[in-house]
Design an enzyme around this catalytic site. Sequence first.
Site, short mmCIF file in Angstrom:
data_model
loop_
_atom_site.label_atom_id
_atom_site.label_comp_id
_atom_site.label_asym_id
_atom_site.label_seq_id
_atom_site.Cartn_x
_atom_site.Cartn_y
_atom_site.Cartn_z
N GLU A 140 0.81 -1.23 0.00
CA GLU A 140 0.00 0.00 0.00
C GLU A 140 0.84 1.27 0.00
O GLU A 140 0.57 2.21 0.74
CB GLU A 140 -0.95 -0.01 1.21
CG GLU A 140 -1.92 -1.17 1.16
CD GLU A 140 -3.03 -1.09 2.22
OE1 GLU A 140 -2.97 -0.20 3.07
OE2 GLU A 140 -3.93 -1.92 2.16
N GLU A 176 -4.62 -9.15 0.87
CA GLU A 176 -5.07 -8.72 2.20
C GLU A 176 -6.58 -8.55 2.14
O GLU A 176 -7.09 -7.91 1.22
CB GLU A 176 -4.37 -7.41 2.59
CG GLU A 176 -4.58 -7.02 4.03
CD GLU A 176 -3.76 -5.78 4.41
OE1 GLU A 176 -2.56 -5.70 4.11
OE2 GLU A 176 -4.36 -4.88 5.03
C1 GAL Z 1 -4.54 -2.12 5.50
C2 GAL Z 1 -3.05 -2.09 5.83
C3 GAL Z 1 -2.80 -2.76 7.17
C4 GAL Z 1 -3.74 -2.26 8.21
C5 GAL Z 1 -5.14 -2.49 7.74
C6 GAL Z 1 -6.19 -2.08 8.76
O1 GAL Z 1 -4.85 -1.24 4.49
O2 GAL Z 1 -2.32 -2.78 4.85
O3 GAL Z 1 -1.49 -2.52 7.57
O4 GAL Z 1 -3.52 -0.92 8.43
O5 GAL Z 1 -5.36 -1.75 6.56
O6 GAL Z 1 -7.49 -2.30 8.24
#
Ligand code: GAL
Length: 790
Positions: free
Chosen positions: A424, A500
């Site tokens: 990200e 993710e």
């Molecule tokens: C994602 C990020 C993670 C965490 C997560 C929380 O976008 O990659 O590190 O912050 O959101 O929802």
Amino acid sequence: MATQQARSRESFDNDWFFHKGDIPIKYAVKAGMTGGITDNGKREEGEWLDIAYVDQESAESAIPKEWSRVKIPHDWVVEGNFMNDPNLGSRPASHGYLPTGIGVYRKLFALPSHDLGKKISLHFDGVMGISTVWINGHVIGTHNSGYSSVQYDISDIVRYGDEGNNVIVVKVDANRYEGWWYEGGGIYRHTWLQKTDRLHVAQWGTYVTTPYVSDEIADIHLQTRLHNEYELDQACELKSTVKDAEGVTVGFVSEKVTIAQLDQKQVDQRVSVAKPRLWSPEHPYLYELLTEVIVEGTTVDTYRTSFGIRTIAFTREGFILNGKPTLLKGTCNHQDFAGVGVALPDRVVAYKLQLLKELGCNAYRSAHHPPSPELLAMCDRLGLMVMDENRKLDSSSEGITELQSLIMRDRNHPSVIAWCLENEEILEGKITGARILRSLVQVARKLDPTRPTLAAMNHGWNEEGYSDQVDIVGYNYGQRNAQDVTDHYAYPSRIILGSESASSTTTRGIYEVDQERGYCPAYEGVLMPSWSCTVEKAWNDLLDHPFLSGVFLWTGFDYRGEPTPYRWPCVLSHFGIMDICGFPKDVYYYLKSVWTEEPMVHILPHWNWAGREGELMDVWVYSNGDQVELSLNGKSLGTMPMTPAGHLEWKVPYEPGEMRAIAYRDKKPVAEKKLQTTGAPASIQLEPDRQDIQADGMDVSLVKVSILDAQGRVVPTADNEVLFEVEGPGLLLGVGNGNPSSHEPDKANRRRAFNGYCLALIQAHAQAGEIVLRGTSSGLKSAEIKIAVR
Ligand code: GAL
């Protein structure tokens, strides 16, 4: 040619002394003392602290009294007090509201005179913060990342035999943050002292690949880098032996090699292994390569490389392991855990991984940084496929070195299936980002052409050629608007991974929104960040679109920091499938129902709602049966067909008593769950995960502490404070309870239960005997257990 004994690598974790706070460390050139490298090249007469230097006589007395003796792994940040200081901006929330600061470590050691002539190096698996290391007053290096491993050659600077003692000083500045989660501070991973002959296998000097694998045979390609640190050319024999898991030799190759003076040489060798046993999550079979460097009949170096034989491929249709389409059932994880911050003894790392295995996971994403070498070795042994991750999108010389060292260190682990180069980053979808990414990809492809690269992206997938740089395009939260599916069809050569997903916020044992205390209900979807989706949706998305290869749910465990959707007083995240102690939340059972075969059924919420009789309660059931019948106090509330990969919902007027769910398969009852309204807290129960631990000064027994009613049932709302006493050869390493808004210290001899449970970590001393752990609480029957230390 010296013929000293082969390499030794000894743990350097004991007998460090620690001081919290900054100490000016300068090296002054005084009459009669050795000169050398100085801090910032500055030489100052007179005013200097005797901290980084120690001469022969003052060795023992040199440790100031106010320093505490600590054992590595160590994280001082977790010892601090939670504080909400608005002047500190938003970062403390993301880091869990704990103060960081600067700390200094110091350790004395002696080397025998016969070590003179060897190569002596000091290895840090991970130091959180910017670390600077001095040996006997000489600055030997500074390392900027808390997530990568670093080694220092200290052969010239150490004193041997009668020359005197040695002192190491490590100053750690944990004030700068590298990420947006709790990171800790200090020497939080293992340290090692390594001694080798001047002719030796280079650091991370073996690379084992399996270019051809069939049922009948595996061709093994061995690349060994030999390092000659003598001022003369060296001739040696390089012997490579492959052994199976039982230690039986299954392949052998040997050849004569000459390495020029002060040079390195890469040697390529090939062996074949007949009827190879393949590595997989179900059968994590490991081989070992024993590398020996032999000079005139004497072995001057030995080096062991554990490896596996397996094939991997990410395709347009999904991930394929050993020729079989395989869905990646993964979780993303940060490093920390209850009671210890980021300083996890190996046993605690293994505990976390075992919990994930039991849940049915087959994959682990080390978010968003390199894991410890021990974690990878355990994933090899337990059978978890790892997305091994670089900390950041950075092609500066330091960024390149970071990635190189990650790949060199980790490329023999069969568990590692992909290199994730960034997460990200703001430059996703930008031309500059694409160029940086390209440089990182080049590094990865050169050092390890056997594994794909990926970027875990949350935007910019289709802009400025960014995604074209990597082998796999990672979609973080692609489910949000089906961007991943749209792009699969729009870009016919794109290989996609659900890198993710979810970020579903629930608090263990909580069933209502509670803004004030900062709790989220267990019913998935009630309180969610805008970018997220439920675990249930994420999994169904993959089932519907297997070309997404897998899910990596955010996260396996709650972690300190990112208390989304809240701020203070909340100090922990709510994203975990398990809480920070490893206690399962309800959503854990959803995953059990879709990731494991053994019949199960689970009901939520708990059934202790005194004063709310007659109120309609949402009752959810997770099961892997094909039908479930729910009943309350013997009266059926109906049988429903199980929603595939989903859950069932009932509205039930509350009445105390017993709620029962029976799961059926083909009309036969296969699993049952009873939920009873309990009485008031009456006693404590202590359940160690292991009652037999090793007398190595490191091993840990994790003790689940439950609050029971008079009939021995866990009281699901109990919050009694339990006081712990430990006798015998062990100590209370830390405590936790999973309450995201608890400000109780993790380093303490007491903890309140949170919704029925808390956790105590008991660590063995390096001495055999019997540990007695007692738990007491006012008004409750106390409990005592014994843990054997052998
Ligand atoms: C994602 C990020 C993670 C965490 C997560 C929380 O976008 O990659 O590190 O912050 O959101 O929802």
